[in-house]
Write a protein that holds these residues in place. Structure first.
Motif, PDB file in Angstrom:
ATOM      1  N   TYR A   1      34.209  43.025  26.666  1.00  0.00           N
ATOM      2  CA  TYR A   1      33.816  43.771  27.867  1.00  0.00           C
ATOM      3  C   TYR A   1      33.206  42.883  28.961  1.00  0.00           C
ATOM      4  CZ  TYR A   1      34.250  47.202  24.204  1.00  0.00           C
ATOM      5  OH  TYR A   1      34.725  47.939  23.151  1.00  0.00           O
ATOM      6  N   ARG A   2      33.186  41.580  28.754  1.00  0.00           N
ATOM      7  CA  ARG A   2      32.455  40.723  29.695  1.00  0.00           C
ATOM      8  C   ARG A   2      33.063  40.789  31.092  1.00  0.00           C
ATOM      9  NH1 ARG A   2      33.176  34.317  28.205  1.00  0.00           N
ATOM     10  NH2 ARG A   2      34.079  33.898  30.249  1.00  0.00           N
TER      11      ARG A   2
ATOM     12  N   GLU B   1      33.613  47.700  15.528  1.00  0.00           N
ATOM     13  CA  GLU B   1      32.420  47.649  16.380  1.00  0.00           C
ATOM     14  C   GLU B   1      31.189  48.164  15.652  1.00  0.00           C
ATOM     15  OE1 GLU B   1      33.655  49.591  20.027  1.00  0.00           O
ATOM     16  OE2 GLU B   1      34.073  47.645  20.920  1.00  0.00           O
TER      17      GLU B   1
ATOM     18  N   LEU C   1      22.668  43.997  29.539  1.00  0.00           N
ATOM     19  CA  LEU C   1      22.756  43.316  28.236  1.00  0.00           C
ATOM     20  C   LEU C   1      21.424  43.395  27.495  1.00  0.00           C
ATOM     21  CD1 LEU C   1      24.788  40.094  29.141  1.00  0.00           C
ATOM     22  CD2 LEU C   1      25.594  42.072  27.886  1.00  0.00           C
TER      23      LEU C   1
ATOM     24  N   LEU D   1      23.681  36.205  27.371  1.00  0.00           N
ATOM     25  CA  LEU D   1      23.510  36.782  26.035  1.00  0.00           C
ATOM     26  C   LEU D   1      22.232  36.265  25.384  1.00  0.00           C
ATOM     27  CD1 LEU D   1      27.170  36.573  24.665  1.00  0.00           C
ATOM     28  CD2 LEU D   1      25.945  38.629  25.310  1.00  0.00           C
TER      29      LEU D   1
ATOM     30  N   ILE E   1      28.138  51.203  26.568  1.00  0.00           N
ATOM     31  CA  ILE E   1      27.691  50.045  27.360  1.00  0.00           C
ATOM     32  C   ILE E   1      28.043  50.213  28.850  1.00  0.00           C
ATOM     33  CG2 ILE E   1      27.559  48.326  25.503  1.00  0.00           C
ATOM     34  CD1 ILE E   1      30.210  47.229  26.477  1.00  0.00           C
TER      35      ILE E   1
ATOM     36  N   LYS F   1      32.210  51.314  23.889  1.00  0.00           N
ATOM     37  CA  LYS F   1      32.617  50.949  25.250  1.00  0.00           C
ATOM     38  C   LYS F   1      31.972  51.915  26.270  1.00  0.00           C
ATOM     39  CE  LYS F   1      36.750  50.143  28.035  1.00  0.00           C
ATOM     40  NZ  LYS F   1      38.173  50.357  28.176  1.00  0.00           N
TER      41      LYS F   1
ATOM     42  N   CYS G   1      24.250  43.108  35.240  1.00  0.00           N
ATOM     43  CA  CYS G   1      24.812  42.919  33.897  1.00  0.00           C
ATOM     44  C   CYS G   1      23.767  42.355  32.941  1.00  0.00           C
ATOM     45  CB  CYS G   1      26.017  41.993  33.944  1.00  0.00           C
ATOM     46  SG  CYS G   1      27.463  42.810  34.557  1.00  0.00           S
TER      47      CYS G   1
ATOM     48  N   VAL H   1      21.165  46.861  26.182  1.00  0.00           N
ATOM     49  CA  VAL H   1      22.093  47.081  25.059  1.00  0.00           C
ATOM     50  C   VAL H   1      21.483  46.528  23.772  1.00  0.00           C
ATOM     51  CG1 VAL H   1      24.325  46.365  24.082  1.00  0.00           C
ATOM     52  CG2 VAL H   1      24.213  47.172  26.421  1.00  0.00           C
ATOM     53  N   TYR H   2      20.956  45.306  23.856  1.00  0.00           N
ATOM     54  CA  TYR H   2      20.389  44.678  22.664  1.00  0.00           C
ATOM     55  C   TYR H   2      19.145  45.428  22.200  1.00  0.00           C
ATOM     56  CZ  TYR H   2      18.722  41.132  19.456  1.00  0.00           C
ATOM     57  OH  TYR H   2      18.295  40.477  18.325  1.00  0.00           O
TER      58      TYR H   2
ATOM     59  N   LEU I   1      30.255  42.040  22.387  1.00  0.00           N
ATOM     60  CA  LEU I   1      30.354  42.225  23.843  1.00  0.00           C
ATOM     61  C   LEU I   1      31.485  41.450  24.512  1.00  0.00           C
ATOM     62  CD1 LEU I   1      26.571  42.265  24.405  1.00  0.00           C
ATOM     63  CD2 LEU I   1      28.091  44.094  25.096  1.00  0.00           C
TER      64      LEU I   1
END
Lengths: 188, 174
Positions: free
Chosen positions: A26-27, A4, A52, B70, A72, A69, A48, A55-56, A23
């Protein structure tokens, strides 16, 4: 198979494909967690999506060597809290809970065991406070340890034990109540 | 261990989160107390059913939805270049520092009047010496023929000295 930390490095150097790989495991977990927290699939997807994006965007803040993990999940749980706060979800949940209770009594498919159990557990979960629900779902739904859950929810492990204890107690009480109500109906 | 204490620990025991030191005592109590045993079984049942359902009823994205999510996350954005510097101290330290600062300022405020009195107050040692020096500069003049008036500002410490002769006329002194 890249670790990771390596995938994080790849994303930071501009590899978008690595973000998907990072990712992918974990989806399901993230969506399920958000769904249980919000009680609505569409809203869970929005939560979500928000997670996301964060997270990015904040990937550089992730400290290598720590659990990706947990990181996120923390972002997702916080996004779910924000969503609940924004839409005054607590009030909505009470309303939806009433609807569930009512519909469960008149649903012709109630006979089906799976549906019945589903309705019961949904009701049990709706009665928990957001913090209790998050703790319960992380520990008993996603299998995080007490220590990991305390990191995700940014509170002490004592606090996690307390919330977990309360959540399980409420769930057990709800279970007993529903069983008792069902037994009455059967007797009639 | 009494029933009250055992019942408080049962939710955690159902999830195996009880320290080893307490497990033996709990198990012994559960063997002897049917009511607590029943409650423990009830916790186990509800937890088992809920876990089972949570595992079975997991939600998943449709592939195109997931890819779109994404893409949206990546779209038009880049990961932050420089992470903001995080506060290196714990909040408790910050509060303690503020508390100490308040105490120090309060003490200073209490002590301050005596300090200012020492430096600027009328009749102080410093002031008397300076005044005497001014008179010493003109030994030819008789002390009785010159009168001085001094004004001292308590706020700024500014001193203004007037010298008047016997006719009460202002005299300029270097």
């Amino acid at each position: 198979m890249k670790s990771e930390d390596e995938l994080v490095e790849d994303v930071l150097s501009g590899d978008h494909r690595a973000f998907e790989l990072l990712l992918q495991p974990y989806r399901q977990g993230l969506l399920s967690m958000a769904y249980r927290m919000t009680g609505n699939l569409e809203e869970a997807k929005e939560v979500c999506q928000e997670a996301l994006i964060k997270v990015y965007r904040y990937l550089r803040r992730f400290k290598k060597g720590r659990s990706f993990k947990s990181w996120i999940y923390r972002i997702t749980v916080n996004s779910a809290y924000d969503s609940l706060r924004k839409k005054k979800k607590d009030e909505y949940l009470v309303e939806s809970q009433k609807k569930i209770d009512f519909s469960a009594g008149h649903d012709p498919e109630k006979q089906l065991l799976n549906r019945e159990i589903k309705a019961k557990i949904e009701t049990c979960l709706q009665n928990l406070s957001p913090k209790e629900k998050a703790t319960f779902l992380l520990r008993d739904g996603e299998g995080f340890s007490i220590q990991e859950a305390s990191e995700i929810l940014e509170c002490s492990s004592i606090s996690i034990r307390t919330h977990l204890s309360r959540a399980r107690k409420k769930i057990r009480e709800q279970f007993e109540k529903i069983n008792f109500a069902d037994a009455k109906e059967v007797r009639r | 261990m009494n029933c009250k204490k055992v019942r408080r620990l049962l939710p955690l025991m159902a999830g195996s989160e009880i320290p080893k030191s307490k497990i033996l005592a709990l198990k012994t109590h559960l063997e002897e107390c049917p009511k607590c045993r029943q409650e423990y079984d009830s916790y186990n049942l509800s937890l088992e059913k809920t876990k089972e359902w949570l595992a079975k009823d997991r939600k998943d994205w449709e592939d195109n939805e997931w890819k779109q999510a994404l893409r949206r996350a990546i779209k038009d954005k880049k990961p932050e270049v420089s992470p903001p510097v995080s506060w290196p101290f714990k909040k408790v330290w910050a509060y303690s520092f503020i508390g100490m600062l308040v105490v120090a300022l309060t003490l200073l405020f209490i002590i301050r009047p005596s300090i200012t009195q020492k430096n600027m107050g009328l009749g102080s040692e410093k002031f008397t010496q300076e005044q005497a020096q001014l008179f010493r500069r003109s030994p030819e003049e008789s002390e009785q023929e010159v009168v001085s008036m001094t004004l001292v500002s308590k706020e700024t410490g500014l001193k203004i000295v007037w010298f008047l002769n016997k006719n009460f006329e202002l005299e300029v002194k270097e």
